[in-house]
Motif scaffolding. Sequence first.
Motif, PDB file in Angstrom:
ATOM      1  N   THR A   1       0.812  -1.224   0.000  1.00  0.00           N
ATOM      2  CA  THR A   1       0.000   0.000   0.000  1.00  0.00           C
ATOM      3  C   THR A   1       0.840   1.266   0.000  1.00  0.00           C
ATOM      4  OG1 THR A   1      -0.068   0.045   2.416  1.00  0.00           O
ATOM      5  CG2 THR A   1      -1.849  -1.133   1.292  1.00  0.00           C
ATOM      6  N   GLY A   2       2.150   1.125   0.222  1.00  0.00           N
ATOM      7  CA  GLY A   2       3.017   2.299   0.337  1.00  0.00           C
ATOM      8  C   GLY A   2       3.140   2.811   1.756  1.00  0.00           C
ATOM      9  N   ILE A   3       2.627   2.070   2.723  1.00  0.00           N
ATOM     10  CA  ILE A   3       2.571   2.557   4.099  1.00  0.00           C
ATOM     11  C   ILE A   3       3.958   2.851   4.675  1.00  0.00           C
ATOM     12  CG2 ILE A   3       2.433   0.204   5.030  1.00  0.00           C
ATOM     13  CD1 ILE A   3       0.664   1.315   7.270  1.00  0.00           C
ATOM     14  N   LEU A   4       4.948   2.003   4.391  1.00  0.00           N
ATOM     15  CA  LEU A   4       6.288   2.239   4.932  1.00  0.00           C
ATOM     16  C   LEU A   4       6.968   3.416   4.243  1.00  0.00           C
ATOM     17  CD1 LEU A   4       7.594  -1.426   5.344  1.00  0.00           C
ATOM     18  CD2 LEU A   4       6.309  -0.020   6.963  1.00  0.00           C
ATOM     19  N   ALA A   5       6.729   3.560   2.943  1.00  0.00           N
ATOM     20  CA  ALA A   5       7.267   4.713   2.219  1.00  0.00           C
ATOM     21  C   ALA A   5       6.673   6.008   2.757  1.00  0.00           C
ATOM     22  CB  ALA A   5       6.976   4.573   0.724  1.00  0.00           C
ATOM     23  N   ILE A   6       5.373   6.001   3.013  1.00  0.00           N
ATOM     24  CA  ILE A   6       4.707   7.185   3.569  1.00  0.00           C
ATOM     25  C   ILE A   6       5.246   7.491   4.952  1.00  0.00           C
ATOM     26  CG2 ILE A   6       2.475   8.073   4.370  1.00  0.00           C
ATOM     27  CD1 ILE A   6       1.237   6.305   2.081  1.00  0.00           C
ATOM     28  N   MET A   7       5.439   6.453   5.760  1.00  0.00           N
ATOM     29  CA  MET A   7       6.020   6.643   7.087  1.00  0.00           C
ATOM     30  C   MET A   7       7.414   7.249   6.979  1.00  0.00           C
ATOM     31  SD  MET A   7       5.220   5.967  10.380  1.00  0.00           S
ATOM     32  CE  MET A   7       5.796   7.617  10.730  1.00  0.00           C
ATOM     33  N   ALA A   8       8.191   6.788   5.994  1.00  0.00           N
ATOM     34  CA  ALA A   8       9.544   7.316   5.810  1.00  0.00           C
ATOM     35  C   ALA A   8       9.519   8.810   5.512  1.00  0.00           C
ATOM     36  CB  ALA A   8      10.249   6.562   4.685  1.00  0.00           C
ATOM     37  N   GLU A   9       8.608   9.236   4.628  1.00  0.00           N
ATOM     38  CA  GLU A   9       8.525  10.669   4.342  1.00  0.00           C
ATOM     39  C   GLU A   9       8.086  11.451   5.577  1.00  0.00           C
ATOM     40  OE1 GLU A   9       6.084  13.839   1.596  1.00  0.00           O
ATOM     41  OE2 GLU A   9       6.936  12.063   0.632  1.00  0.00           O
ATOM     42  N   MET A  10       7.120  10.921   6.309  1.00  0.00           N
ATOM     43  CA  MET A  10       6.675  11.625   7.513  1.00  0.00           C
ATOM     44  C   MET A  10       7.788  11.743   8.546  1.00  0.00           C
ATOM     45  SD  MET A  10       2.757  10.342   8.176  1.00  0.00           S
ATOM     46  CE  MET A  10       1.441  10.831   7.048  1.00  0.00           C
ATOM     47  N   LEU A  11       8.741  10.798   8.506  1.00  0.00           N
ATOM     48  CA  LEU A  11       9.871  10.838   9.431  1.00  0.00           C
ATOM     49  C   LEU A  11      11.005  11.713   8.907  1.00  0.00           C
ATOM     50  CD1 LEU A  11       9.928   7.092  10.533  1.00  0.00           C
ATOM     51  CD2 LEU A  11       9.398   9.055  11.986  1.00  0.00           C
ATOM     52  N   GLY A  12      10.806  12.326   7.742  1.00  0.00           N
ATOM     53  CA  GLY A  12      11.771  13.309   7.258  1.00  0.00           C
ATOM     54  C   GLY A  12      12.623  12.909   6.083  1.00  0.00           C
ATOM     55  N   ALA A  13      12.346  11.763   5.450  1.00  0.00           N
ATOM     56  CA  ALA A  13      13.140  11.346   4.286  1.00  0.00           C
ATOM     57  C   ALA A  13      13.037  12.381   3.175  1.00  0.00           C
ATOM     58  CB  ALA A  13      12.674   9.984   3.788  1.00  0.00           C
ATOM     59  N   ARG A  14      14.129  12.610   2.477  1.00  0.00           N
ATOM     60  CA  ARG A  14      14.135  13.589   1.381  1.00  0.00           C
ATOM     61  C   ARG A  14      13.720  12.967   0.056  1.00  0.00           C
ATOM     62  NH1 ARG A  14      18.500  12.778  -1.940  1.00  0.00           N
ATOM     63  NH2 ARG A  14      20.281  11.654  -1.047  1.00  0.00           N
ATOM     64  N   GLN A  15      13.884  11.649  -0.071  1.00  0.00           N
ATOM     65  CA  GLN A  15      13.519  10.961  -1.308  1.00  0.00           C
ATOM     66  C   GLN A  15      13.216   9.506  -0.988  1.00  0.00           C
ATOM     67  OE1 GLN A  15      16.641  10.608  -4.245  1.00  0.00           O
ATOM     68  NE2 GLN A  15      15.187  10.530  -5.942  1.00  0.00           N
ATOM     69  N   VAL A  16      12.112   8.976  -1.531  1.00  0.00           N
ATOM     70  CA  VAL A  16      11.714   7.597  -1.268  1.00  0.00           C
ATOM     71  C   VAL A  16      11.354   6.927  -2.591  1.00  0.00           C
ATOM     72  CG1 VAL A  16      10.201   6.045   0.014  1.00  0.00           C
ATOM     73  CG2 VAL A  16      10.757   8.306   0.967  1.00  0.00           C
ATOM     74  N   LEU A  17      11.948   5.780  -2.847  1.00  0.00           N
ATOM     75  CA  LEU A  17      11.588   4.960  -3.999  1.00  0.00           C
ATOM     76  C   LEU A  17      10.830   3.742  -3.482  1.00  0.00           C
ATOM     77  CD1 LEU A  17      11.657   4.164  -6.973  1.00  0.00           C
ATOM     78  CD2 LEU A  17      13.909   3.120  -6.571  1.00  0.00           C
ATOM     79  N   ALA A  18       9.576   3.584  -3.912  1.00  0.00           N
ATOM     80  CA  ALA A  18       8.726   2.468  -3.504  1.00  0.00           C
ATOM     81  C   ALA A  18       8.544   1.540  -4.703  1.00  0.00           C
ATOM     82  CB  ALA A  18       7.379   2.975  -3.006  1.00  0.00           C
TER      83      ALA A  18
ATOM     84  N   ASN B   1      -1.915  11.231   1.444  1.00  0.00           N
ATOM     85  CA  ASN B   1      -1.174  11.704   2.616  1.00  0.00           C
ATOM     86  C   ASN B   1      -0.298  12.918   2.299  1.00  0.00           C
ATOM     87  OD1 ASN B   1      -1.450   9.624   5.066  1.00  0.00           O
ATOM     88  ND2 ASN B   1      -1.549   8.479   3.148  1.00  0.00           N
ATOM     89  N   ASN B   2      -0.554  13.530   1.134  1.00  0.00           N
ATOM     90  CA  ASN B   2       0.147  14.760   0.735  1.00  0.00           C
ATOM     91  C   ASN B   2       1.662  14.564   0.664  1.00  0.00           C
ATOM     92  OD1 ASN B   2      -2.282  16.395   0.640  1.00  0.00           O
ATOM     93  ND2 ASN B   2      -2.254  16.328   2.885  1.00  0.00           N
ATOM     94  N   CYS B   3       2.091  13.377   0.251  1.00  0.00           N
ATOM     95  CA  CYS B   3       3.524  13.105   0.119  1.00  0.00           C
ATOM     96  C   CYS B   3       4.062  13.721  -1.170  1.00  0.00           C
ATOM     97  CB  CYS B   3       3.776  11.602   0.135  1.00  0.00           C
ATOM     98  SG  CYS B   3       3.394  10.828   1.711  1.00  0.00           S
ATOM     99  N   ARG B   4       5.296  14.185  -1.092  1.00  0.00           N
ATOM    100  CA  ARG B   4       5.909  14.854  -2.240  1.00  0.00           C
ATOM    101  C   ARG B   4       7.223  14.206  -2.673  1.00  0.00           C
ATOM    102  NH1 ARG B   4       1.565  16.361  -2.239  1.00  0.00           N
ATOM    103  NH2 ARG B   4       0.685  18.481  -2.097  1.00  0.00           N
ATOM    104  N   THR B   5       7.754  13.294  -1.879  1.00  0.00           N
ATOM    105  CA  THR B   5       9.088  12.767  -2.170  1.00  0.00           C
ATOM    106  C   THR B   5       9.065  11.317  -2.660  1.00  0.00           C
ATOM    107  OG1 THR B   5       9.517  11.860   0.038  1.00  0.00           O
ATOM    108  CG2 THR B   5       9.940  14.206  -0.277  1.00  0.00           C
ATOM    109  N   ILE B   6       7.873  10.715  -2.787  1.00  0.00           N
ATOM    110  CA  ILE B   6       7.780   9.279  -3.071  1.00  0.00           C
ATOM    111  C   ILE B   6       7.591   9.028  -4.562  1.00  0.00           C
ATOM    112  CG2 ILE B   6       6.450   7.177  -2.665  1.00  0.00           C
ATOM    113  CD1 ILE B   6       5.679   8.317   0.074  1.00  0.00           C
ATOM    114  N   GLU B   7       8.461   8.178  -5.124  1.00  0.00           N
ATOM    115  CA  GLU B   7       8.287   7.660  -6.480  1.00  0.00           C
ATOM    116  C   GLU B   7       7.895   6.197  -6.381  1.00  0.00           C
ATOM    117  OE1 GLU B   7      10.815   6.195 -10.378  1.00  0.00           O
ATOM    118  OE2 GLU B   7      11.823   7.465  -8.883  1.00  0.00           O
ATOM    119  N   CYS B   8       6.820   5.806  -7.050  1.00  0.00           N
ATOM    120  CA  CYS B   8       6.358   4.418  -7.043  1.00  0.00           C
ATOM    121  C   CYS B   8       6.707   3.779  -8.385  1.00  0.00           C
ATOM    122  CB  CYS B   8       4.859   4.355  -6.794  1.00  0.00           C
ATOM    123  SG  CYS B   8       4.353   5.059  -5.202  1.00  0.00           S
TER     124      CYS B   8
END
Length: 276
Positions: free
Chosen positions: A150-167, A185-192
């Motif tokens: 679902t992307g839940i861990l990637a979303i958690m990573a961004e909420m914890l301050g990650a600058r870039q997330v590849l899911a 979740n208004n994420c801006r750094t996640i690429e799926c």
Amino acid sequence: MDYIELRVQAPRELADILVAELGEVGFDTFEDNDEGFCGYTGEGEFDADAVAEIMSRYEGMGELSYSHRVITRQNWNAEWEKNFQPLIIADRVSVRAPFHPKPEGVEYDLEIMPRMSFGTGHHETTALMIENQLDIDHHGKRVLDMGCGTGILAIMAEMLGARQVLAVDVEPWTVENARDNAAENNCRTIECRLGGVEVLAGEAPFDIILANINRNVLLEDMHAYAALLPSGKPILFSGFYEEDLAKITAEATRQGLRYERHRELRNWISAIFTKL
């Protein structure tokens, strides 16, 4: 593609053995219940004869019964909407569907629409991964989430301050679902991205790697993860039982990863390793 759900009624000690056996014939996701467990695989991967052969070998070890059904996209949606309840993890993280009210007093509030994907936080492995994430500094880090569901861990990573997330995930609808949840979740750094380890070719190193998949995939692909992790950086594994930790640790050691610690919940494990 639809899913096959294999529902197995068996005592706990036998259930653990059957999960290991079924993992060898295509089942890659398991959920415990009071009577035994459910295993899931894609309809095209299901081998009824192989399942029957496994079950026949263990008939004398206790009360054992099993059945299977096809779960279509429509049935899956109806099922999780009926049963999905809000969840609080480590007294800090709320996981809920958009139709649930936002709770008070939590640091992080995640809205997750599972659809056909696994990973609502209700499964032990997802909750354990999130607890381990809370212990790791994500600020300004580049993160890889393999088998993102679902992307839940990637979303958690961004909420914890990650600058870039590849899911990354191998199922098209899962990647679509992860994108939708990231937007919700208004994420801006996640690429799926759709695919397996092959889509990581040419990628720059990651500061944190999250891999909540299953024992067999972790063992097969761990070399690829380790190659993308610089010295001193953490990798979090989950999707396997406590009795599999020795195998995971042995392979991790071969790949230059040092065991740090793990969490356990109802025999499921999430372990943290560090690249040497």
